[in-house]
Design a protein around this motif. Structure first.
Motif, PDB file in Angstrom:
ATOM      1  N   HIS A 311       0.921  -1.200  -0.128  1.00 33.84           N
ATOM      2  CA  HIS A 311       0.214   0.054  -0.066  1.00 33.84           C
ATOM      3  C   HIS A 311       0.898   1.275   0.089  1.00 33.84           C
ATOM      4  O   HIS A 311       0.707   2.129  -0.925  1.00 33.84           O
ATOM      5  CB  HIS A 311      -1.121   0.096   1.226  1.00 33.84           C
ATOM      6  CG  HIS A 311      -1.714   1.086   1.393  1.00 33.84           C
ATOM      7  ND1 HIS A 311      -2.663   1.530   0.317  1.00 33.84           N
ATOM      8  CD2 HIS A 311      -1.824   1.965   2.348  1.00 33.84           C
ATOM      9  CE1 HIS A 311      -3.221   2.545   0.715  1.00 33.84           C
ATOM     10  NE2 HIS A 311      -2.775   3.123   1.894  1.00 33.84           N
ATOM     11  N   VAL A 312       1.999   1.334   0.778  1.00 35.85           N
ATOM     12  CA  VAL A 312       2.731   2.423   0.843  1.00 35.85           C
ATOM     13  C   VAL A 312       3.399   2.828  -0.343  1.00 35.85           C
ATOM     14  O   VAL A 312       3.615   3.892  -1.114  1.00 35.85           O
ATOM     15  CB  VAL A 312       3.928   2.183   2.004  1.00 35.85           C
ATOM     16  CG1 VAL A 312       5.019   3.281   2.072  1.00 35.85           C
ATOM     17  CG2 VAL A 312       3.322   2.119   3.592  1.00 35.85           C
ATOM     18  N   MET A 313       4.121   1.629  -1.072  1.00 34.84           N
ATOM     19  CA  MET A 313       4.630   1.953  -2.257  1.00 34.84           C
ATOM     20  C   MET A 313       3.835   2.185  -3.563  1.00 34.84           C
ATOM     21  O   MET A 313       4.181   2.972  -4.258  1.00 34.84           O
ATOM     22  CB  MET A 313       5.443   0.492  -2.748  1.00 34.84           C
ATOM     23  CG  MET A 313       6.672   0.369  -1.642  1.00 34.84           C
ATOM     24  SD  MET A 313       7.827   1.586  -1.456  1.00 34.84           S
ATOM     25  CE  MET A 313       8.225   1.242   0.158  1.00 34.84           C
ATOM     26  N   SER A 314       2.733   1.854  -3.175  1.00 31.28           N
ATOM     27  CA  SER A 314       1.678   2.223  -4.195  1.00 31.28           C
ATOM     28  C   SER A 314       1.302   3.777  -4.327  1.00 31.28           C
ATOM     29  O   SER A 314       1.316   4.376  -5.276  1.00 31.28           O
ATOM     30  CB  SER A 314       0.405   1.401  -4.206  1.00 31.28           C
ATOM     31  OG  SER A 314      -0.800   1.744  -4.959  1.00 31.28           O
ATOM     32  N   LEU A 315       1.225   4.197  -3.045  1.00 30.49           N
ATOM     33  CA  LEU A 315       1.120   5.568  -3.006  1.00 30.49           C
ATOM     34  C   LEU A 315       2.050   6.483  -3.266  1.00 30.49           C
ATOM     35  O   LEU A 315       2.069   7.591  -3.614  1.00 30.49           O
ATOM     36  CB  LEU A 315       0.493   5.729  -1.378  1.00 30.49           C
ATOM     37  CG  LEU A 315      -1.011   5.375  -0.999  1.00 30.49           C
ATOM     38  CD1 LEU A 315      -1.165   5.718   0.415  1.00 30.49           C
ATOM     39  CD2 LEU A 315      -2.044   6.063  -1.879  1.00 30.49           C
ATOM     40  N   VAL A 316       3.250   5.801  -3.101  1.00 26.66           N
ATOM     41  CA  VAL A 316       4.613   6.639  -3.250  1.00 26.66           C
ATOM     42  C   VAL A 316       4.786   6.543  -4.891  1.00 26.66           C
ATOM     43  O   VAL A 316       4.910   7.907  -5.441  1.00 26.66           O
ATOM     44  CB  VAL A 316       5.873   5.837  -2.897  1.00 26.66           C
ATOM     45  CG1 VAL A 316       7.254   6.474  -3.451  1.00 26.66           C
ATOM     46  CG2 VAL A 316       6.012   5.992  -1.401  1.00 26.66           C
ATOM     47  N   ARG A 317       4.459   5.876  -5.474  1.00 26.37           N
ATOM     48  CA  ARG A 317       4.426   5.741  -6.835  1.00 26.37           C
ATOM     49  C   ARG A 317       3.336   6.543  -7.592  1.00 26.37           C
ATOM     50  O   ARG A 317       3.611   7.030  -8.575  1.00 26.37           O
ATOM     51  CB  ARG A 317       4.348   4.177  -7.381  1.00 26.37           C
ATOM     52  CG  ARG A 317       5.649   3.567  -7.441  1.00 26.37           C
ATOM     53  CD  ARG A 317       5.767   2.096  -7.707  1.00 26.37           C
ATOM     54  NE  ARG A 317       7.043   1.528  -7.574  1.00 26.37           N
ATOM     55  CZ  ARG A 317       7.906   1.484  -6.579  1.00 26.37           C
ATOM     56  NH1 ARG A 317       7.471   1.563  -5.453  1.00 26.37           N
ATOM     57  NH2 ARG A 317       8.920   0.646  -6.821  1.00 26.37           N
ATOM     58  N   GLU A 318       2.264   6.606  -6.947  1.00 25.22           N
ATOM     59  CA  GLU A 318       1.084   7.427  -7.367  1.00 25.22           C
ATOM     60  C   GLU A 318       1.711   8.906  -7.320  1.00 25.22           C
ATOM     61  O   GLU A 318       1.155   9.846  -8.342  1.00 25.22           O
ATOM     62  CB  GLU A 318      -0.169   7.362  -6.669  1.00 25.22           C
ATOM     63  CG  GLU A 318      -1.144   8.064  -6.932  1.00 25.22           C
ATOM     64  CD  GLU A 318      -2.297   8.156  -5.979  1.00 25.22           C
ATOM     65  OE1 GLU A 318      -2.903   9.210  -5.740  1.00 25.22           O
ATOM     66  OE2 GLU A 318      -2.696   6.921  -5.380  1.00 25.22           O
ATOM     67  N   ALA A 319       2.146   9.126  -6.339  1.00 23.91           N
ATOM     68  CA  ALA A 319       2.899  10.483  -6.202  1.00 23.91           C
ATOM     69  C   ALA A 319       3.927  10.707  -6.974  1.00 23.91           C
ATOM     70  O   ALA A 319       4.259  12.072  -7.056  1.00 23.91           O
ATOM     71  CB  ALA A 319       3.015  10.984  -4.686  1.00 23.91           C
ATOM     72  N   ARG A 320       4.456   9.887  -7.609  1.00 21.60           N
ATOM     73  CA  ARG A 320       5.787   9.935  -8.488  1.00 21.60           C
ATOM     74  C   ARG A 320       5.515   9.604  -9.876  1.00 21.60           C
ATOM     75  O   ARG A 320       6.606   9.303 -10.541  1.00 21.60           O
ATOM     76  CB  ARG A 320       6.999   9.291  -7.769  1.00 21.60           C
ATOM     77  CG  ARG A 320       7.405   9.566  -6.394  1.00 21.60           C
ATOM     78  CD  ARG A 320       7.823  11.033  -6.247  1.00 21.60           C
ATOM     79  NE  ARG A 320       8.428  11.297  -4.908  1.00 21.60           N
ATOM     80  CZ  ARG A 320       8.774  12.523  -4.632  1.00 21.60           C
ATOM     81  NH1 ARG A 320       8.942  13.516  -5.356  1.00 21.60           N
ATOM     82  NH2 ARG A 320       9.108  12.783  -3.281  1.00 21.60           N
ATOM     83  N   GLY A 321       4.421   9.916 -10.483  1.00 25.40           N
ATOM     84  CA  GLY A 321       4.217   9.450 -11.808  1.00 25.40           C
ATOM     85  C   GLY A 321       4.220   8.407 -12.181  1.00 25.40           C
ATOM     86  O   GLY A 321       4.828   7.663 -13.176  1.00 25.40           O
ATOM     87  N   GLY A 322       4.226   7.296 -11.222  1.00 28.18           N
ATOM     88  CA  GLY A 322       4.271   5.869 -11.722  1.00 28.18           C
ATOM     89  C   GLY A 322       5.444   5.259 -11.089  1.00 28.18           C
ATOM     90  O   GLY A 322       5.662   4.033 -11.514  1.00 28.18           O
ATOM     91  N   LYS A 323       6.613   5.944 -10.758  1.00 25.68           N
ATOM     92  CA  LYS A 323       7.800   5.566 -10.692  1.00 25.68           C
ATOM     93  C   LYS A 323       8.114   5.705  -9.152  1.00 25.68           C
ATOM     94  O   LYS A 323       7.261   6.022  -8.404  1.00 25.68           O
ATOM     95  CB  LYS A 323       8.657   6.373 -11.303  1.00 25.68           C
ATOM     96  CG  LYS A 323       8.647   6.330 -12.926  1.00 25.68           C
ATOM     97  CD  LYS A 323       9.648   7.183 -13.626  1.00 25.68           C
ATOM     98  CE  LYS A 323       9.274   8.658 -13.310  1.00 25.68           C
ATOM     99  NZ  LYS A 323       9.975   9.674 -14.098  1.00 25.68           N
ATOM    100  N   ALA A 324       9.339   4.892  -8.866  1.00 24.02           N
ATOM    101  CA  ALA A 324       9.776   5.203  -7.353  1.00 24.02           C
ATOM    102  C   ALA A 324      10.168   6.461  -7.094  1.00 24.02           C
ATOM    103  O   ALA A 324       9.930   6.974  -5.738  1.00 24.02           O
ATOM    104  CB  ALA A 324      10.827   4.116  -7.145  1.00 24.02           C
ATOM    105  N   TYR A 325      10.739   7.187  -8.071  1.00 20.66           N
ATOM    106  CA  TYR A 325      11.282   8.517  -7.783  1.00 20.66           C
ATOM    107  C   TYR A 325      11.157   9.344  -9.113  1.00 20.66           C
ATOM    108  O   TYR A 325      11.740   8.896 -10.284  1.00 20.66           O
ATOM    109  CB  TYR A 325      12.580   8.413  -7.233  1.00 20.66           C
ATOM    110  CG  TYR A 325      13.250   9.882  -7.099  1.00 20.66           C
ATOM    111  CD1 TYR A 325      12.532  10.681  -5.975  1.00 20.66           C
ATOM    112  CD2 TYR A 325      14.270  10.248  -7.231  1.00 20.66           C
ATOM    113  CE1 TYR A 325      12.987  11.951  -5.852  1.00 20.66           C
ATOM    114  CE2 TYR A 325      14.765  11.610  -6.917  1.00 20.66           C
ATOM    115  CZ  TYR A 325      14.196  12.338  -6.427  1.00 20.66           C
ATOM    116  OH  TYR A 325      14.608  13.549  -5.907  1.00 20.66           O
ATOM    117  N   ASP A 326      10.672  10.700  -9.010  1.00 19.67           N
ATOM    118  CA  ASP A 326      10.728  11.454  -9.970  1.00 19.67           C
ATOM    119  C   ASP A 326      11.623  12.808  -9.681  1.00 19.67           C
ATOM    120  O   ASP A 326      11.242  13.660  -8.700  1.00 19.67           O
ATOM    121  CB  ASP A 326       9.179  11.951 -10.283  1.00 19.67           C
ATOM    122  CG  ASP A 326       9.063  12.953 -11.422  1.00 19.67           C
ATOM    123  OD1 ASP A 326      10.083  13.229 -12.067  1.00 19.67           O
ATOM    124  OD2 ASP A 326       7.855  13.566 -11.526  1.00 19.67           O
TER     125      ASP A 326
END
Length: 381
Positions: A311-326
């Motif tokens: 769940h955490v990583m899903s929200l992180v990627r949602e906030a990063r344009g689908g990636k781990a980091y933007d």
């Protein structure tokens, strides 16, 4: 016993002793890293050899030794690091130390350890460097002909008040130089050791030359001990805010990082407690996972909060344009999308309700005295 199957890389890694990649997994090997943040010690991205671990069944795991902190001097060539990032409020910074014993698992600076042939994992928090000549270099650079003063950020990558500062005093020496030159500085830390230097900081604050950003990521001591194991207790950080504020030193509270489903529910509570202690500014940074940090944080979640990891990583990627980091300017600090916008809105409303300043405090540059270096007056003759 779990053994590495390939040799370690050469360089600074060798000077410290070969990194032990065995330290992931469960007890008793986990006992070796007790009190540390990272759960693994993966090879850095520039190492010519990769390691894989396996259990050959020959040696008992109970031979694992507790990791100890090592630090060595680094003779830096320059001390001011420049940047042109449009989303940072400073264009120059100083980091007296490389690596950080606080061991914050989420630290975005971890990947920098790969540049010296060390792991961004456990090496980052156990194999440290101190820049013994930092104050001398700073004095030289501030005295250079044509130098134009702007606020220096102290501690942007690793904490200038991490535990080894008690032994080396490099941060205090740097502050003494800045005070003598009447140069503005913004300090970023999560340590109450900063209060040791109130005797330097308070007179600078009277002149509008300093402010301190105190990182308070959670009020939960259990969570704090897990994700930032050797950083001071949250209550000590709040007390440091109180002491600095009473001394007339402006303090910003940093909710950094905001981690979805882990500490995001504490945003309002952290800002409220910090405001009660005297903080006048507040900012946040959304969890950033550049390079090796993605795997390191995922490993940490798998060990400590496995039920929340997906769940955490899903929200992180949602906030990063689908990636781990933007890394895009304007988005890398606070993210984008519905979740990131909600966090930003909550910060804005909490700051408004609690009476935090809308704008950043601007430090003075007009008091800068380039003649403060020993012998500078004679050089003008």
């Amino acid at each position: 016993m779990v053994r590495a199957v390939k040799a370690a890389s050469e360089g600074d890694d060798e000077a410290f002793g070969a990194p032990d990649r065995r330290l992931g997994g469960s007890t008793p090997l986990a006992d070796a890293r007790k009190g540390r943040g990272a759960t693994a010690n993966p090879c850095g991205r520039y190492e010519p050899a990769r390691r894989e671990a396996f259990d050959d069944g020959w040696t008992s795991d109970d031979t694992a030794q507790r990791l100890r902190t090592e630090d060595r001097p680094e003779q830096a060539r320059t001390i001011l690091t420049r940047n042109t990032s449009p989303d940072l409020p400073f264009d120059r910074s100083i980091n007296p130390y490389r690596g950080c014993e606080h061991g914050c698992v989420y630290c975005f600076a971890r990947p920098n350890h790969a540049y010296v042939g060390l792991s961004p994992g456990l090496d980052f928090e156990t194999k440290l460097f101190h820049k013994a000549n930092a104050a001398e270099l700073l004095e030289r650079e501030l005295s250079a002909k044509g130098y134009v003063p702007e606020t220096i950020a102290l501690g942007t990558a690793t904490d200038p008040y991490q535990p080894i500062e008690r032994d080396h005093g490099i941060t205090r020496a740097v502050l003494s130089v800045l005070a003598r030159f009447r140069h503005p500085v913004g300090i970023v830390t999560k340590s109450n050791l900063v209060t040791r230097d109130i005797d330097i900081l308070a007179p600078m604050a009277e002149l509008g030359l300093v402010k301190v950003a105190m990182s308070v990521t959670t009020l939960d001591p259990v969570l704090a001990r897990r994700m930032e194991p050797r950083a001071p207790h949250p209550l000590r950080r709040l007390e440091a805010i109180r002491q600095l504020s009473r001394a007339g030193i402006p303090v910003m509270v940093m909710m950094a990082p905001v981690i979805p489903s882990l500490n995001d529910h504490e945003i309002e509570a952290v800002l409220e407690r910090a405001r009660e202690c005297g903080a006048v500014e507040a900012r946040h940074v959304l969890l950033r996972l550049p390079l090796e940090l993605d795997d390191l944080v995922n490993d940490w979640f798998a060990e400590h909060y496995p039920g929340r990891q997906r769940h955490v990583m899903s929200l992180v990627r949602e906030a990063r344009g689908g990636k781990a980091y933007d890394a895009t300017f304007g988005r890398r600090m606070i993210g984008s999308g519905a979740y990131a916008d909600l966090v930003t809105q909550r910060m804005r409303l909490a700051k408004q309700r609690l009476g935090y300043a809308d704008e950043r405090i601007t430090l003075r540059t007009d008091l800068f005295d380039p003649t403060a270096a020993p012998g500078a007056q004679l050089s003008l003759l």
